[in-house]
Design an enzyme around this catalytic site. Structure first.
Site, PDB file in Angstrom:
ATOM      1  N   CYS A 373       0.922  -1.324   0.019  1.00 59.49           N
ATOM      2  CA  CYS A 373       0.139   0.099   0.123  1.00 59.49           C
ATOM      3  C   CYS A 373       0.888   1.171   0.067  1.00 59.49           C
ATOM      4  CB  CYS A 373      -1.005  -0.004   1.199  1.00 59.49           C
ATOM      5  SG  CYS A 373      -0.457  -0.529   2.797  1.00 59.49           S
ATOM      6  N   SER A 374       1.002   1.991   1.155  1.00 59.01           N
ATOM      7  CA  SER A 374       1.704   2.961   1.311  1.00 59.01           C
ATOM      8  C   SER A 374       3.183   2.688   2.039  1.00 59.01           C
ATOM      9  CB  SER A 374       1.112   4.552   1.784  1.00 59.01           C
ATOM     10  OG  SER A 374      -0.007   4.759   0.941  1.00 59.01           O
TER      11      SER A 374
END
Length: 733
Positions: A373-374
């Protein structure tokens, strides 16, 4: 002593105790020695027991005695049964105190818990209510978490990867010691598994291209075809579209650890999974990050899953709270329309869809999956964990689930302390304005002054902690809290419901885990990563939460479990894939029946009995609203009260000036930081009290929501309160 003298004494005590409290808390991050006289004044009105208290839960009023220990709030009923309700302080999410009102005849303390328990306590006088509120605030809002007992250790990462075949039957993967001292990546575990063909020198360069050096590392090897799940953080692409030859080589090595099988229908198409919405991922490029440019990874395909970030998930759960609010004072079912608007089930479905995509890609298409994801510690953990539960029946046993949580969540750095708000925040303890009309303006003025002192105290603590570093979880920020692990447990509940005979554990196992996620009674979920827990020596100072579950293992066994269903050839028959659209409310965790959560009509009435309860509930709700004569808007105060406020303002300014003079001689960081606030507070008090004089009714009730407004200032942000709901009877087990 007349009324004004009492106010003077109260105000002076408040000033001294507030600033002394800031001093005490700042000493955790300062080496200065504080006078004993100041330490004794840090918390006023500490109380351990209050008699003749009324508990309200689901509209049922129960008299009893309230006890406050160092760890729990305990309510004991006056009935012959002496039934007790236990609430540990860390699980309290929001506490609101409502001042004594001559109209209702009591002062109320309303508590909303993180496990969806909602309680209200009615006190016969203002003194007891204020004392309990102050005690709860002091005991719940802490700056560090410590215990002095000892027991630990259940997860061995080397043995877990050996179970998958690393170093035994599978030679294409190896254990690296590059992060043995946590210098390479502080948020990753000490033990990392990478392709055997990739040397540590390549890992070093690849780490510079991944956010926080969270390089791709092995999570799971599927026994059917040796295809893998690996996880990492986003690449640092940026606006210049940076690339890294070492990162590309690294990922290519992962995807070539197996060969395409000579099987009909097998077509290996390796997948890079970006859990974020496309727009969010692209927006990260402006911050120097972003997503893979697939021109540089032509050996794979990329998909975006569209799972929203922590802020969206937090707001979604807040809307669920809103739908369930007032459950302490009413037996009515939740608001179905608000439950729908929360989007909670939609988010659960989206996460499930992403995990199903990953599992099917590995099982049916013999492909490898890299997920991020991040930063790779929220949505990544959800997806990787769920896919492994789909593919491996071991993780559907109690021992396997414990291993999964240790491996994917605790070892890989899910920020439990930050996401759960374990240290709590004083912003969650709110005193509602008095609506009686007699002292409303006084309460508002006192709240305005409290805002000034809170700002000074906050600045003092920040300045004192600034030089000493301290834990990253110091001063818990509510804006980074999010129900990420809660969502994961909710997804597992959906699996239990769809495959009731494929899991060794039952629903209560998940519910108790959610409870202890917030209870802080064990050290497992404390801190944000493995390194922080080791640095804090948690294993020597706290007990592992797994001891609780292992000792009570029989209580969590699913009677419908049929292990023989998972005994196929190398896992061919052991795989399960749920229907992501077949999602229901986890009604047990909300303390509701399935009918209440799923079949409630939009007007909130489902039966004649419920309609009768609604009529009774409206009457009870009236006790929380002022008479209509007091809801006509602002009115000017009598001249005599205005003079009283002028005197009160002078007392406040004089006391503050005295404190400022005392602190001017001090070189402490907290004093220097607080001085600007103290110096400007006299002028602020003048305007605040003037506003209070002209507008005594600065709080109002609208529909079923309560809004609290304070005079606009940099020191007094507007507070929006939310109320609550109830779940289960607390137990000690």
């Amino acid at each position: 002593m007349d009324g004004l003298d009492k106010i003077k004494v109260t105000l002076s005590t408040t000033i001294e105790s507030t600033l002394a409290g800031a001093i005490l808390k700042s000493q955790l991050y300062s080496s200065s020695i504080l006078p004993l006289t100041l330490l004794s004044a840090t918390v006023v009105n500490m109380i351990s027991q209050v008699n003749d208290v009324e508990m309200v839960r689901r509209g049922v009023h129960t008299p009893g005695t309230l006890h406050l220990t160092t760890h729990h709030l305990i309510f004991r009923e006056n009935a012959v049964s002496n039934k007790e309700v236990w609430v540990c302080y860390p699980i309290m999410a929001y506490v609101e105190r409502r001042p004594f009102s001559a109209f209702t005849g009591f002062s109320a303390l309303r508590i909303r818990c993180r496990d969806f328990a909602f309680l209200s306590f009615n006190f016969n006088n203002e003194r007891d209510s204020k004392a309990v509120f102050d005690t709860l605030t002091a005991l719940a809002c802490v700056r560090s978490a410590e215990r002095t007992v000892n027991t630990w250790n259940i997860y061995d990462p080397v043995k877990e990867f050996q179970r998958m075949g690393v170093g035994t039957t599978i030679k294409s993967w190896r254990v690296t010691t590059i992060n043995e001292d946590y210098q390479f990546c502080p948020t990753y575990p000490r033990v990392l598994v990478v392709p055997a063909s990739v040397p540590d020198s390549v890992l070093t360069y690849a780490g510079r291209y991944r956010s926080k050096a969270r390089i791709p590392t092995l999570s799971y090897i599927h026994p059917l075809n040796n295809c893998t799940i690996t996880r990492c953080s986003q690449p640092l692409v940026g606006l210049k579209q940076n690339r890294s030859a070492q990162d590309e080589r690294f990922i290519h090595a992962i995807f070539t650890t197996t060969k395409v099988p000579n099987t009909y229908g097998a077509s290996q198409e390796n997948l890079i999974v970006d859990a974020r919405p496309t727009t969010n991922a692209i927006a990260q490029t402006a911050l120097g990050a972003g997503s893979e440019n697939m021109e540089n990874y032509k050996f794979a395909r990329k998909v975006y899953l569209g799972i929203d970030n922590i802020h969206v998930m937090r707001e979604s759960l807040n809307k669920v709270y809103e739908a369930l609010k007032d459950s302490d004072i009413t037996p009515l079912p939740p608001n179905r329309e608000l439950l729908y608007k929360s989007g909670w089930l939609k988010h659960i479905s989206t996460v499930m869809e992403g995990a199903v995509l990953m599992g099917k890609r590995i099982h049916y298409f013999h492909s490898h999956v890299l997920v991020h994801c991040s930063d790779g510690w929220d949505r990544t953990a959800q997806l990787s964990s769920l896919a492994q539960i789909f593919l491996d029946p071991y993780f559907r046993t109690i021992d396997g689930f414990i291993t999964l949580v240790e491996k994917e969540w605790l070892a890989c750095g899910h920020r439990f302390a930050e996401r759960c708000g374990h240290l709590s925040s004083e912003k969650s303890f709110v005193q509602a304005s008095d609506k009686s009309g007699n002292t409303g303006s006084q309460s508002t003025a006192h709240q305005a002054f409290s805002n000034v002192m809170s700002a000074a105290k906050s600045a003092a603590e920040k300045a004192s902690a600034g030089g000493g570093g301290g834990s990253s979880s110091h001063g818990a920020s509510l804006k980074y809290t999010a129900p990420i692990f809660h969502q994961f447990l909710d997804c597992v509940y959906q699996l239990l419901r769809q495959f009731p005979d494929r899991f060794e554990y039952q629903e209560r196992f998940l519910r108790r885990m959610l409870y202890h996620l917030y209870s802080c009674q064990y050290g497992t979920f404390l801190y944000n990563n493995e390194k922080e827990r080791i640095d804090a020596n948690v294993s020597q100072r706290a007990q592992s939460v797994w001891d609780y579950f292992v000792v009570r293992k029989r209580e969590f066994i699913n009677p419908r479990y049929v292990p023989d269903l998972d005994q196929g050839d190398r896992g061919a028959d052991a795989v399960i894939f749920p229907d992501p659209k077949n999602i229901r409310w986890w009604h047990e965790v909300f303390g509701r029946s399935e009918e209440e959560m799923s079949v409630v009509t939009l007007n909130g009435i489902g039966s004649t009995a419920t309609a009768q309860a609604a009529v009774q509930n409206r009457r009870r709700l009236q006790q929380y609203q002022p008479p209509k004569s007091q809801q006509q808007g602002p009115q000017l105060m009598p001249t005599s009260q205005s003079h009283s406020y002028d005197s009160l303002r002078d007392v406040a300014s004089s006391t503050l000036s005295s404190w400022a003079s005392s602190m001017a001689a001090s070189s402490n960081a907290w004093a220097n930081a607080a001085l600007p606030y103290i110096a400007s507070s006299s002028a602020y008090l003048s305007s605040s009290y003037a506003d209070a004089v002209e507008q005594p009714g600065l709080s109002e009730i609208h529909s079923s929501s309560t809004y609290h407004r304070s005079p606009k200032s940099a020191f007094s942000p507007t507070l929006s309160t939310t109320d609550s709901d109830i779940i289960t009877v607390y137990d000690h087990n």
